[in-house]
Design a protein around this motif. Structure first.
Motif, PDB file in Angstrom:
ATOM      1  N   ASN A  45       0.807  -1.221   0.000  1.00 26.85           N
ATOM      2  CA  ASN A  45       0.000   0.000   0.000  1.00 26.85           C
ATOM      3  C   ASN A  45       0.843   1.277   0.000  1.00 26.85           C
ATOM      4  O   ASN A  45       0.306   2.369   0.164  1.00 26.85           O
ATOM      5  CB  ASN A  45      -0.939   0.001   1.202  1.00 26.85           C
ATOM      6  CG  ASN A  45      -1.925  -1.154   1.152  1.00 26.85           C
ATOM      7  OD1 ASN A  45      -2.497  -1.445   0.103  1.00 26.85           O
ATOM      8  ND2 ASN A  45      -2.092  -1.837   2.259  1.00 26.85           N
ATOM      9  N   ALA A  46       2.142   1.130  -0.182  1.00 25.49           N
ATOM     10  CA  ALA A  46       3.023   2.306  -0.198  1.00 25.49           C
ATOM     11  C   ALA A  46       2.624   3.232  -1.344  1.00 25.49           C
ATOM     12  O   ALA A  46       2.129   2.778  -2.384  1.00 25.49           O
ATOM     13  CB  ALA A  46       4.478   1.871  -0.361  1.00 25.49           C
ATOM     14  N   THR A  71      19.634   3.203  -0.445  1.00 26.33           N
ATOM     15  CA  THR A  71      18.470   4.090  -0.387  1.00 26.33           C
ATOM     16  C   THR A  71      17.190   3.303  -0.618  1.00 26.33           C
ATOM     17  O   THR A  71      16.203   3.476   0.107  1.00 26.33           O
ATOM     18  CB  THR A  71      18.598   5.216  -1.439  1.00 26.33           C
ATOM     19  OG1 THR A  71      19.752   5.998  -1.136  1.00 26.33           O
ATOM     20  CG2 THR A  71      17.365   6.102  -1.462  1.00 26.33           C
ATOM     21  N   LEU A  72      17.212   2.415  -1.619  1.00 28.59           N
ATOM     22  CA  LEU A  72      16.020   1.619  -1.919  1.00 28.59           C
ATOM     23  C   LEU A  72      15.634   0.744  -0.732  1.00 28.59           C
ATOM     24  O   LEU A  72      14.470   0.729  -0.326  1.00 28.59           O
ATOM     25  CB  LEU A  72      16.264   0.760  -3.166  1.00 28.59           C
ATOM     26  CG  LEU A  72      15.127  -0.165  -3.573  1.00 28.59           C
ATOM     27  CD1 LEU A  72      13.847   0.611  -3.856  1.00 28.59           C
ATOM     28  CD2 LEU A  72      15.539  -0.986  -4.796  1.00 28.59           C
ATOM     29  N   ILE A  76      12.159   0.931   1.357  1.00 27.96           N
ATOM     30  CA  ILE A  76      11.284  -0.245   1.463  1.00 27.96           C
ATOM     31  C   ILE A  76      10.958  -0.491   2.922  1.00 27.96           C
ATOM     32  O   ILE A  76       9.796  -0.677   3.294  1.00 27.96           O
ATOM     33  CB  ILE A  76      11.971  -1.492   0.847  1.00 27.96           C
ATOM     34  CG1 ILE A  76      12.071  -1.352  -0.672  1.00 27.96           C
ATOM     35  CG2 ILE A  76      11.219  -2.765   1.231  1.00 27.96           C
ATOM     36  CD1 ILE A  76      13.009  -2.355  -1.315  1.00 27.96           C
ATOM     37  N   LYS A  77      11.983  -0.460   3.756  1.00 30.65           N
ATOM     38  CA  LYS A  77      11.800  -0.771   5.182  1.00 30.65           C
ATOM     39  C   LYS A  77      10.996   0.292   5.923  1.00 30.65           C
ATOM     40  O   LYS A  77      10.294  -0.028   6.875  1.00 30.65           O
ATOM     41  CB  LYS A  77      13.150  -1.007   5.848  1.00 30.65           C
ATOM     42  CG  LYS A  77      13.765  -2.310   5.372  1.00 30.65           C
ATOM     43  CD  LYS A  77      15.011  -2.678   6.111  1.00 30.65           C
ATOM     44  CE  LYS A  77      15.466  -4.055   5.643  1.00 30.65           C
ATOM     45  NZ  LYS A  77      16.545  -4.592   6.401  1.00 30.65           N
ATOM     46  N   ASN A  78      11.078   1.559   5.483  1.00 25.88           N
ATOM     47  CA  ASN A  78      10.292   2.582   6.177  1.00 25.88           C
ATOM     48  C   ASN A  78       8.901   2.770   5.562  1.00 25.88           C
ATOM     49  O   ASN A  78       8.154   3.657   5.968  1.00 25.88           O
ATOM     50  CB  ASN A  78      11.056   3.911   6.282  1.00 25.88           C
ATOM     51  CG  ASN A  78      11.143   4.681   4.986  1.00 25.88           C
ATOM     52  OD1 ASN A  78      10.400   4.448   4.039  1.00 25.88           O
ATOM     53  ND2 ASN A  78      12.065   5.627   4.925  1.00 25.88           N
TER      54      ASN A  78
END
Length: 192
Positions: A45-46, A71-72, A76-78
């Protein structure tokens, strides 16, 4: 209303209609990308969806990962980016499909990072057996073979002839970009 004001109003309304139509046409030129055929990482849902057609053994894919990988993974993690890998196999890459079809824990982004971070080691190996040992490859995962067939069909439909090719919310980008360029792309999407 006098004739001069009526003419100005007519041209203003015509301008708005033309501008709105042009914007609508432009906004519809973004590619619709199927996010089912691939391996997804992060929050589906990002706000930002990144779909990358890539190959583990492709030098340009390695360069892109070297440039933007940290960075990717962070985004993704945040929860900022949902990242979908669409693995494309080429005959010239002799180890690529062996890794994709047999590596364990491919549903974890750390596995992609591990494969790419060790690119300079495993791509120099002389035979498949050494690659199998290096990655401790398991049995062939038939669902990945089927997935890859569907991804290759997508690649052909979209006429993707160079990897890495990635889409950010439907907007196509081809090649190995710098981290600064990637962050700028992300910021432009956030500002919309």
């Amino acid at each position: 209303m006098d004739k001069k004001r009526g003419t100005k109003l007519f041209f203003f309304v015509a301008f708005v209609i033309i501008f709105t139509s042009a914007y609508s046409i432009y906004s519809n030129t973004k590619d619709e990308i199927d996010i089912k055929n691939g391996i997804g990482y992060g929050n589906p849902n990002a706000k930002i969806k990144m779909v990358e057609y890539m190959s583990f053994q492709c030098i340009d894919c390695f360069e892109l990962h070297e440039n933007i990988g940290k960075t990717l993974t962070e985004k993704i993690k945040n929860g900022e980016i949902y990242y979908i890998v669409k693995h494309v196999d080429f005959e010239k890459f002799k180890y690529d499909d062996v890794i994709f079809n047999r590596i364990k824990d491919l549903e974890k982004i750390e596995t992609i990072d591990y494969v790419m971070d060790n690119y300079k080691t495993w791509t120099k190996m002389k035979n498949v057996e050494d690659v199998e040992k290096f990655f401790d490859l398991g049995d062939v995962k038939n669902e990945r073979i089927e997935m890859q067939k569907r991804i290759l069909e997508e690649r052909d439909e979209k006429k993707i002839d160079f990897i890495p090719t990635f889409y950010l919310n439907g907007e196509k980008h081809v090649g190995a970009f710098t981290d600064k360029e990637f962050k700028q792309m992300i910021n432009e999407i956030k500002e919309k």
